[in-house]
Design an enzyme around this catalytic site. Structure first.
Site, PDB file in Angstrom:
ATOM      1  N   ASP A 417      45.037  47.366  38.563  1.00  0.00           N
ATOM      2  CA  ASP A 417      46.166  46.554  38.972  1.00  0.00           C
ATOM      3  C   ASP A 417      46.127  46.278  40.474  1.00  0.00           C
ATOM      4  O   ASP A 417      45.716  47.116  41.267  1.00  0.00           O
ATOM      5  CB  ASP A 417      47.462  47.301  38.623  1.00  0.00           C
ATOM      6  CG  ASP A 417      48.710  46.523  38.990  1.00  0.00           C
ATOM      7  OD1 ASP A 417      48.929  45.465  38.387  1.00  0.00           O
ATOM      8  OD2 ASP A 417      49.444  46.984  39.882  1.00  0.00           O
ATOM      9  N   GLU A 470      42.432  42.907  38.256  1.00  0.00           N
ATOM     10  CA  GLU A 470      43.485  41.920  38.421  1.00  0.00           C
ATOM     11  C   GLU A 470      43.454  41.534  39.905  1.00  0.00           C
ATOM     12  O   GLU A 470      44.002  42.238  40.757  1.00  0.00           O
ATOM     13  CB  GLU A 470      44.860  42.484  38.048  1.00  0.00           C
ATOM     14  CG  GLU A 470      45.936  41.402  38.062  1.00  0.00           C
ATOM     15  CD  GLU A 470      47.237  41.823  38.726  1.00  0.00           C
ATOM     16  OE1 GLU A 470      48.212  41.075  38.603  1.00  0.00           O
ATOM     17  OE2 GLU A 470      47.277  42.872  39.372  1.00  0.00           O
TER      18      GLU A 470
END
Length: 736
Positions: A417, A470
């Site tokens: 993330d 990401e």
């Protein structure tokens, strides 16, 4: 002198006043130097510090023979006995509420080996989850738990729990100076025991901290760690592990169902209890299989204090959240997925951590895990701390966490993330509020080193798994090999594709001609990385509206737009990701507090969208043209990319043998009759998919299943065919 006679005169065993006061105040720097057996004169003395005990007796460890009763010294709670010989022993404590018998933690020698300590200090230990934290084991035939925690600047660290009344004076730990690691073996403890560490930190403050390397935790809002044993987990996924490497390579279909485990379903609806891992295995796995997805991606399931963070502010990077069961329960869920042929991807967050007092923040009274300066160590967007990637021990902590999930829980991939926030020192900061790197640039060189090292080590240690980024910027080479100066990720989320295509779809079809480039531009860079095309949880919260509700027009048009958009996603280059609820057109934004609106499936249009997604997944798996060319520019050819007037797009997907598949999209609510499009060969073409089919909730306008292409060149192709383009629909044609 007999044992008994020596026992009756313990005055010689009295501690110097400074040592005694330090024990009472919980400030003694080396409890092993004064507790346990110690030679004195021609005999030995045994000291035990047990504040609150009424009496303490010593027994022989081998046969339980009574050897004497300790005498309480002038220091309350300090018991001593003087005997001729030292021997392996047990202690019998008489407390006001009962009797407890166990071995003495201060009878055991050094616990961690020099190699472990060296690797911890070097930041290269690859299995901290089996080294630090609470490890059930036997030492000298005695069962118990070895505790170890890194806190180099603490003045004192103790293990506390229900077993010692949460009293930090009872079990102070030994400091291994070369690594700044504190250790202690507590006999007779067992898995399930809650515990924390009590620290006298560098500021002389007494703080209680959860274990950074805990393998399990209490159910929030409880904050204690729990002893867990991963050695008893039995796996049945050998067949999956033997072949899983091929399931994540660029020329294979990868279709990911993104799930927030706490809100997919609940017992009794929105107000009910959360599903456990066993119930998710029984219901989620069959559903995902029925829908045809290849992988389940779970929003972070690492232990986190606040459910409203959706797991993206974790504190237990080695512990599955207790919200859904035990570590063994989570392992069984992964095992069940693998036995069913489903891969498991976990979201993993090394970019930041929350400021909760029981967590990593200022762990030993210093900025231990985080950068010290707020211009480096504080995420302004999320009010969290940023890991100090330049500190060797922190680098190793994060690396070991990633390996822990991949190795000990058999997870197939991690999606990292907020990579962009790790790469840039000025991420979301104004001028003057960030510190340049040593070259004066804005790149976080320490984070770059960490990410490259992570990807190298994972490929080495757990081949066949993948790390997915990401990453929302144009940073070059995110999925390029580290040896070629890339970051080494297997895949990158294509957030540019998501943004551009959703912007196009949100426009009224009357004005889509002006945003035509939003659908074509992503193909300009589609092969610069190995991409995942994501419609994730981030796109259906915080006022962004549900995917169906983003679509313009009346209800019929909204559904038609949604079907066309999903068909576009599934037929363009890139692996697929869809957040739960989008597969049946949920109207409401996703909320972590309630389950999905499953009742909508009673309505034909919602059921039709779900049927469409299942059919798209089937075609995606069965037709090599839809997945083999994801990383090859020759696998995609624009046939019609400039018909802004009609908002029509057409493209070819080709497999490794050059076999074509034609995709045509009409993004207006007006059918186009007699529309001619170029194709690479003449003869019969079958209409194998039409998003306007009645079974999906469409108007059932199409081409009766078959078309004939003739030798009439068009759009740079040697042949062409004439077809009907249904409104707001995507059609797939395959040569017979």
């Amino acid at each position: 002198m007999t044992d008994r006679a020596r026992y009756t005169d313990p005055a010689a065993a009295e501690l110097p006043q400074a040592d005694a006061e330090a024990l009472v105040r919980g400030r003694h720097p080396d409890p092993f130097a004064v507790l346990g057996w110690h030679a004195q004169g021609d005999g030995h003395i045994l000291r035990v510090y047990a504040p609150g005990a009424r009496t303490v007796e010593v027994l022989a460890r081998d046969d339980g023979r009574w050897r004497g009763e300790l005498t309480e010294c002038s220091t309350p709670g300090l018991f001593v006995i003087a005997l001729d010989e030292a021997f392996p022993y047990r202690l019998r404590f008489h407390w006001p509420d009962g009797v407890h018998e166990t071995e003495d933690p201060y009878a055991f020698g050094l616990l961690l080996g020099d190699l472990d300590l060296h690797l911890i200090g070097e930041g290269t230990h690859r299995d901290l989850g089996r080294c630090l934290g609470a490890q059930p084991m036997q030492i000298d035939g005695v069962p118990g738990v070895r505790f170890a925690v890194w806190a180099p600047n603490a003045r004192r660290v103790s293990v506390i729990g229900a077993f010692n009344g949460w009293d930090g004076r009872r079990h102070p730990m030994r400091l291994r100076h070369q690594a700044g690691v504190w250790e202690l073996f507590v006999p007779r403890l067992a898995p399930g025991e809650p515990y924390k560490y009590e620290l006298v930190d560098a500021q002389e403050q007494v703080v209680h901290k959860a274990d950074p390397v805990a393998l399990a935790s209490e159910l929030p809002p409880g904050t204690a760690s729990k002893v867990a044993d991963l050695d008893g987990i039995v796996w049945h996924d050998e067949a999956w592990l033997a072949r899983r490497a091929e399931s994540l390579v660029p020329d294979h279909p990868i279709s990911i169902y993104e799930v927030h485990a706490a809100s997919w379903r609940k017992h009794g609806g929105n107000e009910g209890e959360l599903y456990g891992w066993q119930e998710l295995a029984e219901q989620l796995i069959p559903y995902v299989l029925e829908m045809g997805f290849t992988h389940i991606e779970l929003l972070p399931i690492m232990e986190h204090p606040f459910g409203g963070s959706w797991g993206y502010q974790p504190l237990g990077l080695f512990a599955p959240t207790a919200r859904h069961g035990s570590p063994a329960d989570f392992a069984a869920f992964v095992d069940a997925c693998h036995q069913a042929g489903l891969g498991v991807i976990l979201d993993w967050v090394p970019a930041h951590f929350p400021t909760d007092a029981h967590g990593l923040a200022r762990f030993d009274g210093t900025a231990l895990y985080e950068y010290a300066h707020p211009f480096e160590g504080v995420h302004q967007d999320w009010n969290t701390y940023i890991y100090n990637y330049g500190r060797r021990e922190v680098h190793g902590f994060l690396l070991s966490s990633a390996l822990h999930w991949l190795k000990h829980y058999h997870v197939d991939a991690l999606r990292v993330d907020a990579v962009a926030s790790m790469l840039y020192r000025n991420y979301s900061r104004r001028d003057g509020e960030w510190i340049p790197n040593r070259h004066g640039g804005h790149e976080n060189l320490e984070a770059l080193d960490f990410l490259r090292h992570l990807n190298r080590v994972v490929a080495e240690e757990v081949p066949g798994t993948a790390i997915i980024a990401e990453e929302s910027t144009a940073w070059p080479g995110v999925t390029r090999a580290v040896s070629e100066d890339g970051l080494g990720f297997a895949y990158k989320w294509n957030l540019g594709w998501m943004h551009d295509t959703l912007s196009y779809m949100a426009e009224d079809p009357l004005y889509r001609c002006h945003g035509h480039h939003n659908m074509t531009f992503p193909q300009v860079y589609a092969y610069s990385e190995h991409f995942v095309l994501p419609i994730s949880h981030d796109e259906v919260v915080h006022g962004k509206r549900a995917l169906l509700d983003k679509m313009p027009g009346d209800e019929w048009q909204k559904f038609a737009n949604l079907r066309a958009y999903l068909a576009t996603q599934w037929t363009q280059p890139g692996k697929k990701l869809l957040f739960m609820g989008c597969e049946f057109g949920q109207w409401r934004e996703w909320s972590h507090d309630r389950e999905l609106d499953w009742w909508l499936l009673d309505a034909p249009r919602h059921a039709g969208v779900r049927l469409l997604v299942g059919d798209l997944n089937r075609l995606y798996r069965e037709l090599p043209a839809l997945h083999q060319g994801d990383g090859d520019p020759d696998g995609f050819v624009w046939v019609i990319g400039n018909d802004q007037t009609n908002s029509v797009f057409a493209w070819l997907r080709c497999d490794s043998k050059g076999e074509p598949l034609l995709v045509i999209a009409n993004m207006t609510p007006v059918p186009h009759e007699e529309y001619r499009v170029g194709v690479p060969r003449n003869g019969e073409w079958d209409e194998i998919f039409n998003s306007d089919a009645e079974c999906y909730g469409g108007s059932n306008l199409g081409n009766l299943g078959r078309l004939e292409a003739i030798d009439e060149p068009l759009h740079g192709q040697p042949a062409s065919l004439v077809l009907t383009l249904p409104p707001l629909a995507v059609v797939l044609l395959k040569p017979r």
